[in-house]
Design an enzyme around this catalytic site. Structure first.
Site, PDB file in Angstrom:
ATOM      1  N   GLY A  11       0.869  -1.173   0.000  1.00  0.00           N
ATOM      2  CA  GLY A  11       0.000   0.000   0.000  1.00  0.00           C
ATOM      3  C   GLY A  11       0.902   1.218   0.000  1.00  0.00           C
ATOM      4  CB  ALA A  12       2.640   2.992  -2.543  1.00  0.00           C
ATOM      5  N   GLY A  13      -0.049   4.364  -0.401  1.00  0.00           N
ATOM      6  CA  GLY A  13      -0.885   5.558  -0.235  1.00  0.00           C
ATOM      7  C   GLY A  13      -0.276   6.479   0.795  1.00  0.00           C
ATOM      8  CG  ASP A  35      -0.806   1.070  -4.242  1.00  0.00           C
ATOM      9  OD1 ASP A  35      -0.837   1.630  -3.133  1.00  0.00           O
ATOM     10  OD2 ASP A  35      -1.829   0.941  -4.968  1.00  0.00           O
ATOM     11  NE  ARG A  84     -11.690   6.166  11.183  1.00  0.00           N
ATOM     12  CZ  ARG A  84     -11.836   6.661  12.411  1.00  0.00           C
ATOM     13  NH1 ARG A  84     -13.041   6.849  12.910  1.00  0.00           N
ATOM     14  NH2 ARG A  84     -10.776   6.964  13.137  1.00  0.00           N
ATOM     15  CG  ASN A 122      -7.929   1.264  11.043  1.00  0.00           C
ATOM     16  OD1 ASN A 122      -7.708   0.650  12.072  1.00  0.00           O
ATOM     17  ND2 ASN A 122      -7.497   2.489  10.830  1.00  0.00           N
ATOM     18  NE  ARG A 153      -4.316  10.040  16.461  1.00  0.00           N
ATOM     19  CZ  ARG A 153      -4.832   9.172  15.597  1.00  0.00           C
ATOM     20  NH1 ARG A 153      -5.544   8.150  16.031  1.00  0.00           N
ATOM     21  NH2 ARG A 153      -4.634   9.333  14.302  1.00  0.00           N
ATOM     22  CG  HIS A 177      -6.725   1.605  16.358  1.00  0.00           C
ATOM     23  ND1 HIS A 177      -6.290   2.664  17.101  1.00  0.00           N
ATOM     24  CD2 HIS A 177      -6.629   2.001  15.058  1.00  0.00           C
ATOM     25  CE1 HIS A 177      -5.940   3.653  16.285  1.00  0.00           C
ATOM     26  NE2 HIS A 177      -6.146   3.274  15.042  1.00  0.00           N
TER      27      HIS A 177
END
Ligand code: APR
Length: 308
Positions: A11-13, A35, A84, A122, A153, A177
């Site tokens: 995944g090269a996003g 990808d 998402r 996810n 966070r 998560h």
């Protein structure tokens, strides 16, 4: 001298490419970006490779649509899948991303049977189960990235509220998560001093709440896509802990077999990461309230896994 470590990022996003960036800047090894989109991993790989002379890292970075180039990777980071959209929960990605992660894990495992898989896609905990089943890898070699991000966070918000360095906040966030994650206030310290000596309960509660919704806050701002700087940095911290055999104690999604009273599920817990992947699951004492929150969070993960 041995040869360089090899890290494949599937995944090269946004997350995949940024993970490649962090990994290269830390000179963790050679990097292969994979990808399904033609040209994108190749282009991003070439661009990042060309940053090497400026930044001073010696990493070979290549992009491909073919798993052949990933052969004999030490680490495979799976970031493929849909992110998402505003208003969406991570769980709504289940069906689409399960298919994608299954394919990525089985193809990667076939080429790199000794690799350690770090899952980022996810809904994270369920995707770890998919990756373990698809790869056939033992439980120490499949680990999910969530707790470091959630903790980061939490630590960032705490540092800001207290007015101390982010480096001086130690914290643990357990559980799945999702919005039911379990930040452990009893294990949150500022250089060893309990955080409750710095912040009143209402302030802490507000930070815990913001942490749990931390991903959604960013999705709502970005409108297209979800967070990627901190998630990719967290995944690379795990890769570094493994490749350098650092024995880092970090919250990660691990396959539990009785620990914390849970079995047959990936849930976020403190683990020790070293060259063998998850070398130990660390069981800490929880208050009754924390135990109940962890059980509730795990029940949410189980519901998703049952749907797979
Ligand atoms: N094989 C390889 N790559 C794939 C596949 C597949 N079968 N299916 C999709 N991809 C790629 C897409 O082409 C895209 O480049 O995965 C990449 C995902 O990138 P982004 O859409 O930018 O998403 P990103 O923000 O990186 O998040 C990826 O991580 O945190 C999770 O929720 C997030 O599930 C999402 C994942």
């Amino acid at each position: 001298m041995g040869k360089r470590a090899k890290i494949s990022i599937i995944g090269a996003g946004n997350i995949g490419a940024t993970a490649a960036h962090w990994a290269a800047s830390k000179e963790l090894g050679d990097i292969v970006l994979v990808d399904i989109v033609e040209g994108v991993p190749q282009g991003k790989g070439l661009d990042l490779f060309q940053a090497g002379p400026v930044e001073g890292f010696d990493s070979n970075i290549t992009g491909t649509n073919d798993y052949e180039a990933t052969a004999d990777s030490d680490i495979v980071i799976i970031t493929a899948g849909l992110p998402r959209k505003p208003g969406m929960s991570r769980d709504e990605l289940l069906a689409t991303n399960a298919k994608i992660v299954h394919e990525c894990a089985s193809q990667s495992a076939a080429k790199s049977p000794n690799a350690i898989i770090i899952v980022v896609s996810n809904p994270l905990d369920a995707m770890c189960t998919v990756a373990m089943r698809a790869s056939g890898f033992p439980k120490n070699r499949v680990v999910g990235m969530a707790g470091i991000l959630d903790t980061a966070r939490y630590r960032a918000f705490l540092a800001d509220a207290i007015g101390v360095s982010v480096e001086d906040i130690q914290a643990l966030v357990l559980g799945g998560h999702g919005d039911a994650m379990v930040p452990l206030i009893s294990y949150t310290t500022v250089s060893g001093i309990p955080v409750t000596q710095f912040l009143a309960k209402d302030k802490l509660d507000a930070i815990v709440k913001r942490t749990a919704g931390g991903g959604g806050e960013i999705v709502a701002l970005l409108k297209s896509g979800s967070a990627y700087y901190a998630p990719s940095a967290a995944a690379v911290q795990m890769a570094e802990g493994i490749l350098k055999d650092k024995k880092r104690l970090l919250p990660c999604a691990a396959y539990l077999e009785g620990e914390y009273g849970l079995s047959g599920l990936f849930v976020g817990v403190p683990v020790i990461l070293g060259r063998d992947g998850i070398e130990k699951i660390v069981e800490v004492k929880l208050t009754e309230e924390e135990n109940a929150a962890l059980a509730k969070s795990a029940a949410g993960v189980k519901e998703l896994v049952d749907k797979l």
